[in-house]
Design a protein around this motif. Structure first.
Motif, PDB file in Angstrom:
ATOM      1  N   ARG A 139       0.814  -1.224   0.000  1.00  0.00           N
ATOM      2  CA  ARG A 139       0.000   0.000   0.000  1.00  0.00           C
ATOM      3  C   ARG A 139       0.850   1.277   0.000  1.00  0.00           C
ATOM      4  N   ARG A 140       2.164   1.139  -0.058  1.00  0.00           N
ATOM      5  CA  ARG A 140       3.093   2.263  -0.215  1.00  0.00           C
ATOM      6  C   ARG A 140       2.975   3.275   0.928  1.00  0.00           C
ATOM      7  N   LEU A 141       2.768   2.775   2.128  1.00  0.00           N
ATOM      8  CA  LEU A 141       2.584   3.679   3.252  1.00  0.00           C
ATOM      9  C   LEU A 141       3.860   4.447   3.591  1.00  0.00           C
ATOM     10  N   GLY A 142       5.017   3.806   3.399  1.00  0.00           N
ATOM     11  CA  GLY A 142       6.273   4.511   3.639  1.00  0.00           C
ATOM     12  C   GLY A 142       6.435   5.691   2.697  1.00  0.00           C
ATOM     13  N   GLU A 143       6.129   5.464   1.427  1.00  0.00           N
ATOM     14  CA  GLU A 143       6.202   6.551   0.452  1.00  0.00           C
ATOM     15  C   GLU A 143       5.194   7.649   0.783  1.00  0.00           C
ATOM     16  N   GLY A 144       4.004   7.252   1.191  1.00  0.00           N
ATOM     17  CA  GLY A 144       2.993   8.229   1.552  1.00  0.00           C
ATOM     18  C   GLY A 144       3.400   9.065   2.747  1.00  0.00           C
ATOM     19  N   HIS A 145       4.018   8.413   3.748  1.00  0.00           N
ATOM     20  CA  HIS A 145       4.484   9.131   4.934  1.00  0.00           C
ATOM     21  C   HIS A 145       5.539  10.168   4.539  1.00  0.00           C
ATOM     22  N   ARG A 146       6.484   9.765   3.685  1.00  0.00           N
ATOM     23  CA  ARG A 146       7.529  10.706   3.264  1.00  0.00           C
ATOM     24  C   ARG A 146       6.941  11.858   2.449  1.00  0.00           C
ATOM     25  N   LEU A 147       5.931  11.557   1.627  1.00  0.00           N
ATOM     26  CA  LEU A 147       5.286  12.593   0.832  1.00  0.00           C
ATOM     27  C   LEU A 147       4.639  13.646   1.733  1.00  0.00           C
ATOM     28  N   MET A 148       3.947  13.195   2.783  1.00  0.00           N
ATOM     29  CA  MET A 148       3.303  14.125   3.694  1.00  0.00           C
ATOM     30  C   MET A 148       4.335  14.963   4.449  1.00  0.00           C
ATOM     31  N   ARG A 149       5.411  14.319   4.884  1.00  0.00           N
ATOM     32  CA  ARG A 149       6.463  15.026   5.620  1.00  0.00           C
ATOM     33  C   ARG A 149       7.132  16.092   4.751  1.00  0.00           C
ATOM     34  N   SER A 150       7.204  15.828   3.449  1.00  0.00           N
ATOM     35  CA  SER A 150       7.884  16.756   2.542  1.00  0.00           C
ATOM     36  C   SER A 150       7.061  18.002   2.250  1.00  0.00           C
ATOM     37  N   GLY A 151       5.757  17.949   2.518  1.00  0.00           N
ATOM     38  CA  GLY A 151       4.880  19.070   2.205  1.00  0.00           C
ATOM     39  C   GLY A 151       4.517  19.168   0.740  1.00  0.00           C
ATOM     40  N   GLU A 152       4.795  18.124  -0.024  1.00  0.00           N
ATOM     41  CA  GLU A 152       4.583  18.170  -1.473  1.00  0.00           C
ATOM     42  C   GLU A 152       3.272  17.518  -1.910  1.00  0.00           C
ATOM     43  N   TRP A 153       2.480  17.023  -0.972  1.00  0.00           N
ATOM     44  CA  TRP A 153       1.215  16.388  -1.356  1.00  0.00           C
ATOM     45  C   TRP A 153       0.254  17.440  -1.900  1.00  0.00           C
ATOM     46  N   LYS A 154      -0.327  17.170  -3.071  1.00  0.00           N
ATOM     47  CA  LYS A 154      -1.211  18.124  -3.749  1.00  0.00           C
ATOM     48  C   LYS A 154      -2.685  17.746  -3.620  1.00  0.00           C
ATOM     49  N   GLY A 155      -2.968  16.724  -2.844  1.00  0.00           N
ATOM     50  CA  GLY A 155      -4.350  16.305  -2.671  1.00  0.00           C
ATOM     51  C   GLY A 155      -4.664  15.008  -3.383  1.00  0.00           C
ATOM     52  N   TRP A 156      -5.856  14.492  -3.122  1.00  0.00           N
ATOM     53  CA  TRP A 156      -6.285  13.201  -3.657  1.00  0.00           C
ATOM     54  C   TRP A 156      -6.515  13.277  -5.163  1.00  0.00           C
ATOM     55  N   THR A 157      -6.101  12.210  -5.850  1.00  0.00           N
ATOM     56  CA  THR A 157      -6.431  12.063  -7.268  1.00  0.00           C
ATOM     57  C   THR A 157      -6.775  10.592  -7.512  1.00  0.00           C
ATOM     58  N   PRO A 158      -7.529  10.279  -8.572  1.00  0.00           N
ATOM     59  CA  PRO A 158      -7.912   8.888  -8.831  1.00  0.00           C
ATOM     60  C   PRO A 158      -6.738   7.959  -9.102  1.00  0.00           C
ATOM     61  N   ILE A 159      -5.612   8.508  -9.524  1.00  0.00           N
ATOM     62  CA  ILE A 159      -4.470   7.641  -9.846  1.00  0.00           C
ATOM     63  C   ILE A 159      -3.268   7.918  -8.947  1.00  0.00           C
ATOM     64  N   GLY A 160      -3.490   8.622  -7.853  1.00  0.00           N
ATOM     65  CA  GLY A 160      -2.378   8.971  -6.987  1.00  0.00           C
ATOM     66  C   GLY A 160      -2.006   7.883  -5.997  1.00  0.00           C
TER      67      GLY A 160
END
Length: 332
Positions: free
Chosen positions: A125-146
């Motif tokens: 489920r790529r939770l590690g990648e998701g955690h790093r994305l949130m920490r980086s401040g680069e998350w742009k919001g939900w998308t159908p293919i994100g």
């Protein structure tokens, strides 16, 4: 038959810092020499710690090889290992010198199985990648293919090494709807397989090729060194994942890094490494791998239970009896 002799108040050298309540209990019962700052002791320091000692309490971070054992004082009659794994101890050299070895089996089974299941859930489920994305401040919001990953329900989990921990992982995995293949030296009775809902796969290569997730739970031996070789990693499905919470040396890290970097497999979850505490820096640049600092047994409950087993083994041995968790069968 082996003769055991009573030791009135055993002199015990402990190589790493243990929980305060365990050290307090050991100090009450034994004449102890502790590692106050918890540094990883060198071979010379371990030999010095054993001076005039009856018993050494080593851990997985200590390399108790034939050379060190040859330097052990004649007074040392027992290695009361803190932990279940004993591949860091040269058992043949210990036996030849008349040093009995014990371990602490079973106390970390649930802890390691829980952590393994966490990796099985996290990596696809790529939770590690998701955690790093949130920490980086680069998350742009939900998308159908994100950040798409894979569901695990209905997938095949291949368990290599079906001992206590492998079985505990299977019990957890069944609750998440995984199909379980297992490989071990001796097949379970059919009735046990039916009860557990697992399927024996005697051919390790076939298990690797069939599995969506592979989890390693075998001990480190000459036969299992680099069990996940370049060839076997090459047999994995392109969308498969490798989980290792057993021993780092079971995996050819060069081959794994290459497979991850090239997208030859989907990801990995690792709690152990070839040269701990050093980690191949190439892992740090690979997004689809979760890296943990050898947390499999890291619970207060497990570490306390392991310490209690060490104390029990020492007490029984020093009372002149065979300790319950003796590793060397036929010791004489």
């Amino acid at each position: 038959m082996t003769q055991f002799h009573r030791i009135e108040r055993p002199r015990v050298a402990v190589t790493r810092k243990l929980l305060p309540q365990i050290e307090a209990r050991m100090a009450e019962l034994f004449d102890c020499r502790f590692n106050e700052d918890d540094h990883e002791m060198s071979a010379d320091e371990i030999v010095e710690a054993m001076r005039d000692a009856d018993i050494l309490v080593p851990t997985v971070t200590d390399r108790i090889d034939a050379e060190l054992i040859a330097r052990a004082p004649a007074s040392v009659k027992m290695f009361a290992n803190f932990g279940a794994g004993v591949n860091h101890i040269n058992l043949a050299a210990a036996k030849a010198k008349g040093i009995l070895v014990t371990n602490t089996p079973g106390v970390f089974t649930d802890d390691t199985a829980d952590l393994t299941m966490a990796l099985i859930l996290n990596v696809p489920r790529r939770l590690g990648e998701g955690h790093r994305l949130m920490r980086s401040g680069e998350w742009k919001g939900w998308t159908p293919i994100g950040m798409l990953g894979h569901r695990i329900g209905g997938k095949t989990l291949g368990i290599i090494g079906y001992g206590r921990i492998g079985e505990a992982v299977a019990l957890r995995a069944k609750a998440f709807g995984l199909n379980i293949l297992y490989n071990k030296r001796h097949r379970l009775p059919a009735s046990v397989e039916d009860e557990m809902g697992v399927t024996f796969e005697p051919d390790l290569d076939r298990l690797v090729a069939k599995s969506d997730i592979i989890s390693l739970h075998c001990p480190l031996t000459a036969e299992t060194q680099k069990l996940m070789s370049r060839e076997r990693i090459g047999m994995m499905k392109r969308d498969a994942y490798l989980i290792n919470s057993s021993r780092g040396e079971l995996v050819d890290e060069d081959a794994l890094i290459e497979a991850l970097t090239r997208g030859r497999i989907a990801g990995a979850g690792l709690d152990v490494y070839n040269h701990e505490p050093a980690i191949d820096p190439r892992f740090l640049a690979i997004p689809n791998v979760i890296l943990l600092p050898h947390l499999g047994s890291a619970t207060y409950e497990g570490r306390e239970a392991s310490g209690e087993k060490v104390i029990a083994n020492i007490r029984i041995f020093s009372d002149g009896h065979r300790p319950p968790d003796q590793v060397l069968e036929g010791w004489a």
